[in-house]
Design a protein around this motif. Structure first.
Motif, PDB file in Angstrom:
ATOM      1  N   SER A  28      66.486  -6.083  75.833  1.00  8.41           N
ATOM      2  CA  SER A  28      67.342  -5.971  74.647  1.00  8.41           C
ATOM      3  C   SER A  28      66.543  -5.703  73.369  1.00  8.41           C
ATOM      4  O   SER A  28      67.073  -5.166  72.405  1.00  8.41           O
ATOM      5  CB  SER A  28      68.155  -7.252  74.462  1.00  8.41           C
ATOM      6  OG  SER A  28      67.320  -8.326  74.071  1.00  8.41           O
ATOM      7  N   GLY A  29      65.277  -6.128  73.350  1.00  2.00           N
ATOM      8  CA  GLY A  29      64.475  -5.973  72.145  1.00  2.00           C
ATOM      9  C   GLY A  29      64.790  -7.003  71.083  1.00  2.00           C
ATOM     10  O   GLY A  29      64.368  -6.894  69.943  1.00  2.00           O
ATOM     11  N   HIS A  30      65.551  -8.032  71.459  1.00  2.00           N
ATOM     12  CA  HIS A  30      65.932  -9.077  70.506  1.00  2.00           C
ATOM     13  C   HIS A  30      65.339 -10.403  70.960  1.00  2.00           C
ATOM     14  O   HIS A  30      65.470 -10.788  72.110  1.00  2.00           O
ATOM     15  CB  HIS A  30      67.449  -9.206  70.434  1.00  2.00           C
ATOM     16  CG  HIS A  30      67.905 -10.271  69.496  1.00  2.00           C
ATOM     17  ND1 HIS A  30      67.902 -10.099  68.140  1.00  2.00           N
ATOM     18  CD2 HIS A  30      68.345 -11.527  69.708  1.00  2.00           C
ATOM     19  CE1 HIS A  30      68.343 -11.208  67.562  1.00  2.00           C
ATOM     20  NE2 HIS A  30      68.606 -12.090  68.499  1.00  2.00           N
ATOM     21  N   ARG A  34      59.917  -7.880  62.235  1.00  2.48           N
ATOM     22  CA  ARG A  34      58.814  -6.988  62.577  1.00  2.48           C
ATOM     23  C   ARG A  34      58.147  -6.390  61.354  1.00  2.48           C
ATOM     24  O   ARG A  34      56.939  -6.242  61.308  1.00  2.48           O
ATOM     25  CB  ARG A  34      59.335  -5.875  63.481  1.00  2.48           C
ATOM     26  CG  ARG A  34      58.258  -4.956  63.953  1.00  2.48           C
ATOM     27  CD  ARG A  34      58.802  -3.954  64.930  1.00  2.48           C
ATOM     28  NE  ARG A  34      57.747  -3.041  65.307  1.00  2.48           N
ATOM     29  CZ  ARG A  34      57.937  -1.834  65.729  1.00  2.48           C
ATOM     30  NH1 ARG A  34      59.146  -1.383  65.850  1.00  2.48           N
ATOM     31  NH2 ARG A  34      56.946  -1.066  66.043  1.00  2.48           N
ATOM     32  N   TRP A  35      58.921  -6.050  60.338  1.00  5.21           N
ATOM     33  CA  TRP A  35      58.340  -5.352  59.188  1.00  5.21           C
ATOM     34  C   TRP A  35      57.352  -6.204  58.428  1.00  5.21           C
ATOM     35  O   TRP A  35      56.528  -5.687  57.705  1.00  5.21           O
ATOM     36  CB  TRP A  35      59.418  -4.787  58.277  1.00  5.21           C
ATOM     37  CG  TRP A  35      60.316  -5.788  57.640  1.00  5.21           C
ATOM     38  CD1 TRP A  35      61.495  -6.261  58.120  1.00  5.21           C
ATOM     39  CD2 TRP A  35      60.124  -6.446  56.388  1.00  5.21           C
ATOM     40  NE1 TRP A  35      62.040  -7.168  57.266  1.00  5.21           N
ATOM     41  CE2 TRP A  35      61.220  -7.294  56.189  1.00  5.21           C
ATOM     42  CE3 TRP A  35      59.133  -6.395  55.430  1.00  5.21           C
ATOM     43  CZ2 TRP A  35      61.351  -8.089  55.064  1.00  5.21           C
ATOM     44  CZ3 TRP A  35      59.260  -7.190  54.303  1.00  5.21           C
ATOM     45  CH2 TRP A  35      60.357  -8.017  54.133  1.00  5.21           C
ATOM     46  N   ARG A  36      57.379  -7.498  58.574  1.00  6.25           N
ATOM     47  CA  ARG A  36      56.402  -8.342  57.887  1.00  6.25           C
ATOM     48  C   ARG A  36      54.989  -8.096  58.400  1.00  6.25           C
ATOM     49  O   ARG A  36      54.027  -8.337  57.700  1.00  6.25           O
ATOM     50  CB  ARG A  36      56.735  -9.813  58.091  1.00  6.25           C
ATOM     51  CG  ARG A  36      57.898 -10.275  57.287  1.00  6.25           C
ATOM     52  CD  ARG A  36      58.070 -11.748  57.462  1.00  6.25           C
ATOM     53  NE  ARG A  36      59.251 -12.185  56.736  1.00  6.25           N
ATOM     54  CZ  ARG A  36      59.750 -13.382  56.823  1.00  6.25           C
ATOM     55  NH1 ARG A  36      59.183 -14.274  57.599  1.00  6.25           N
ATOM     56  NH2 ARG A  36      60.818 -13.702  56.139  1.00  6.25           N
ATOM     57  N   PHE A  37      54.868  -7.621  59.606  1.00  4.67           N
ATOM     58  CA  PHE A  37      53.565  -7.464  60.225  1.00  4.67           C
ATOM     59  C   PHE A  37      53.085  -6.017  60.251  1.00  4.67           C
ATOM     60  O   PHE A  37      52.092  -5.716  60.860  1.00  4.67           O
ATOM     61  CB  PHE A  37      53.600  -8.017  61.652  1.00  4.67           C
ATOM     62  CG  PHE A  37      53.983  -9.455  61.684  1.00  4.67           C
ATOM     63  CD1 PHE A  37      53.126 -10.426  61.219  1.00  4.67           C
ATOM     64  CD2 PHE A  37      55.220  -9.846  62.143  1.00  4.67           C
ATOM     65  CE1 PHE A  37      53.471 -11.763  61.233  1.00  4.67           C
ATOM     66  CE2 PHE A  37      55.575 -11.181  62.164  1.00  4.67           C
ATOM     67  CZ  PHE A  37      54.702 -12.137  61.707  1.00  4.67           C
ATOM     68  N   MET A  54      60.579  -6.395  67.426  1.00  8.44           N
ATOM     69  CA  MET A  54      59.633  -6.453  68.521  1.00  8.44           C
ATOM     70  C   MET A  54      59.018  -5.085  68.739  1.00  8.44           C
ATOM     71  O   MET A  54      59.712  -4.084  68.684  1.00  8.44           O
ATOM     72  CB  MET A  54      60.344  -6.831  69.819  1.00  8.44           C
ATOM     73  CG  MET A  54      60.682  -8.267  69.981  1.00  8.44           C
ATOM     74  SD  MET A  54      61.599  -8.555  71.496  1.00  8.44           S
ATOM     75  CE  MET A  54      60.293  -8.567  72.647  1.00  8.44           C
ATOM     76  N   SER A  55      57.764  -5.066  69.017  1.00  7.34           N
ATOM     77  CA  SER A  55      57.108  -3.798  69.299  1.00  7.34           C
ATOM     78  C   SER A  55      57.416  -3.372  70.736  1.00  7.34           C
ATOM     79  O   SER A  55      57.825  -4.188  71.574  1.00  7.34           O
ATOM     80  CB  SER A  55      55.601  -3.927  69.114  1.00  7.34           C
ATOM     81  OG  SER A  55      55.056  -4.756  70.122  1.00  7.34           O
ATOM     82  N   ASP A  56      57.207  -2.099  71.014  1.00  8.94           N
ATOM     83  CA  ASP A  56      57.426  -1.600  72.370  1.00  8.94           C
ATOM     84  C   ASP A  56      56.493  -2.281  73.366  1.00  8.94           C
ATOM     85  O   ASP A  56      56.903  -2.617  74.479  1.00  8.94           O
ATOM     86  CB  ASP A  56      57.218  -0.081  72.421  1.00  8.94           C
ATOM     87  CG  ASP A  56      58.352   0.672  71.753  1.00  8.94           C
ATOM     88  OD1 ASP A  56      59.443   0.085  71.564  1.00  8.94           O
ATOM     89  OD2 ASP A  56      58.159   1.853  71.425  1.00  8.94           O
ATOM     90  N   ALA A  57      55.257  -2.510  72.959  1.00 12.14           N
ATOM     91  CA  ALA A  57      54.309  -3.180  73.854  1.00 12.14           C
ATOM     92  C   ALA A  57      54.785  -4.592  74.187  1.00 12.14           C
ATOM     93  O   ALA A  57      54.705  -5.027  75.344  1.00 12.14           O
ATOM     94  CB  ALA A  57      52.928  -3.213  73.212  1.00 12.14           C
ATOM     95  N   GLU A  58      55.278  -5.292  73.197  1.00 14.17           N
ATOM     96  CA  GLU A  58      55.766  -6.652  73.423  1.00 14.17           C
ATOM     97  C   GLU A  58      56.977  -6.654  74.356  1.00 14.17           C
ATOM     98  O   GLU A  58      57.119  -7.540  75.208  1.00 14.17           O
ATOM     99  CB  GLU A  58      56.123  -7.286  72.087  1.00 14.17           C
ATOM    100  CG  GLU A  58      56.425  -8.762  72.162  1.00 14.17           C
ATOM    101  CD  GLU A  58      56.651  -9.386  70.801  1.00 14.17           C
ATOM    102  OE1 GLU A  58      56.913 -10.593  70.774  1.00 14.17           O
ATOM    103  OE2 GLU A  58      56.561  -8.682  69.771  1.00 14.17           O
ATOM    104  N   ARG A  59      57.816  -5.649  74.219  1.00 12.33           N
ATOM    105  CA  ARG A  59      58.976  -5.545  75.107  1.00 12.33           C
ATOM    106  C   ARG A  59      58.543  -5.305  76.550  1.00 12.33           C
ATOM    107  O   ARG A  59      59.048  -5.939  77.471  1.00 12.33           O
ATOM    108  CB  ARG A  59      59.893  -4.409  74.642  1.00 12.33           C
ATOM    109  CG  ARG A  59      60.592  -4.721  73.336  1.00 12.33           C
ATOM    110  CD  ARG A  59      61.479  -3.606  72.891  1.00 12.33           C
ATOM    111  NE  ARG A  59      62.643  -3.559  73.774  1.00 12.33           N
ATOM    112  CZ  ARG A  59      63.637  -2.713  73.634  1.00 12.33           C
ATOM    113  NH1 ARG A  59      63.627  -1.833  72.671  1.00 12.33           N
ATOM    114  NH2 ARG A  59      64.658  -2.744  74.468  1.00 12.33           N
ATOM    115  N   TRP A  60      57.590  -4.384  76.747  1.00 13.63           N
ATOM    116  CA  TRP A  60      57.119  -4.084  78.106  1.00 13.63           C
ATOM    117  C   TRP A  60      56.438  -5.287  78.738  1.00 13.63           C
ATOM    118  O   TRP A  60      56.627  -5.574  79.927  1.00 13.63           O
ATOM    119  CB  TRP A  60      56.175  -2.883  78.101  1.00 13.63           C
ATOM    120  CG  TRP A  60      56.896  -1.578  78.029  1.00 13.63           C
ATOM    121  CD1 TRP A  60      57.000  -0.762  76.947  1.00 13.63           C
ATOM    122  CD2 TRP A  60      57.649  -0.953  79.063  1.00 13.63           C
ATOM    123  NE1 TRP A  60      57.768   0.333  77.257  1.00 13.63           N
ATOM    124  CE2 TRP A  60      58.180   0.243  78.547  1.00 13.63           C
ATOM    125  CE3 TRP A  60      57.935  -1.298  80.385  1.00 13.63           C
ATOM    126  CZ2 TRP A  60      58.969   1.091  79.310  1.00 13.63           C
ATOM    127  CZ3 TRP A  60      58.722  -0.442  81.141  1.00 13.63           C
ATOM    128  CH2 TRP A  60      59.226   0.735  80.603  1.00 13.63           C
TER     129      TRP A  60
END
Length: 78
Positions: free
Chosen positions: A44-46, A57-60, A1-7
């Motif tokens: 959690s970022g999960h 995440r690395w696929r993108f 997950m990106s930081d933006a998505e987490r926020w």
């Protein structure tokens, strides 16, 4: 997950919790529960949904990141 998505998950989740708790009845509790799940996801970022679908995440992140992951695997590291 990106930081933006987490926020975004934390912010939207907190809003749903507040809104849900201000509403009587079952619908409010369901919104609050869903909001709590979003807050946990962001904190959690999960993401269990991503895990179930096999999305990483690395696929993108582009070809360069994919090559770097493959090189690490070949060298025996993680």
């Amino acid at each position: 997950m990106s930081d933006a998505e987490r926020w975004v998950s934390v912010a939207v989740g907190a809003g749903l919790v507040a809104y849900g708790l201000s509403r009587p009845r079952r619908a409010g509790w369901l919104l609050a529960g869903f909001g709590a799940l979003l807050v946990r996801r962001g904190a959690s970022g999960h993401c269990h949904t991503y895990e179930a679908l096999g999305i990483t995440r690395w696929r993108f992140t582009g070809d360069q990141e994919i090559r770097r992951k493959q090189e690490v695997r070949r060298s025996g590291g993680r």
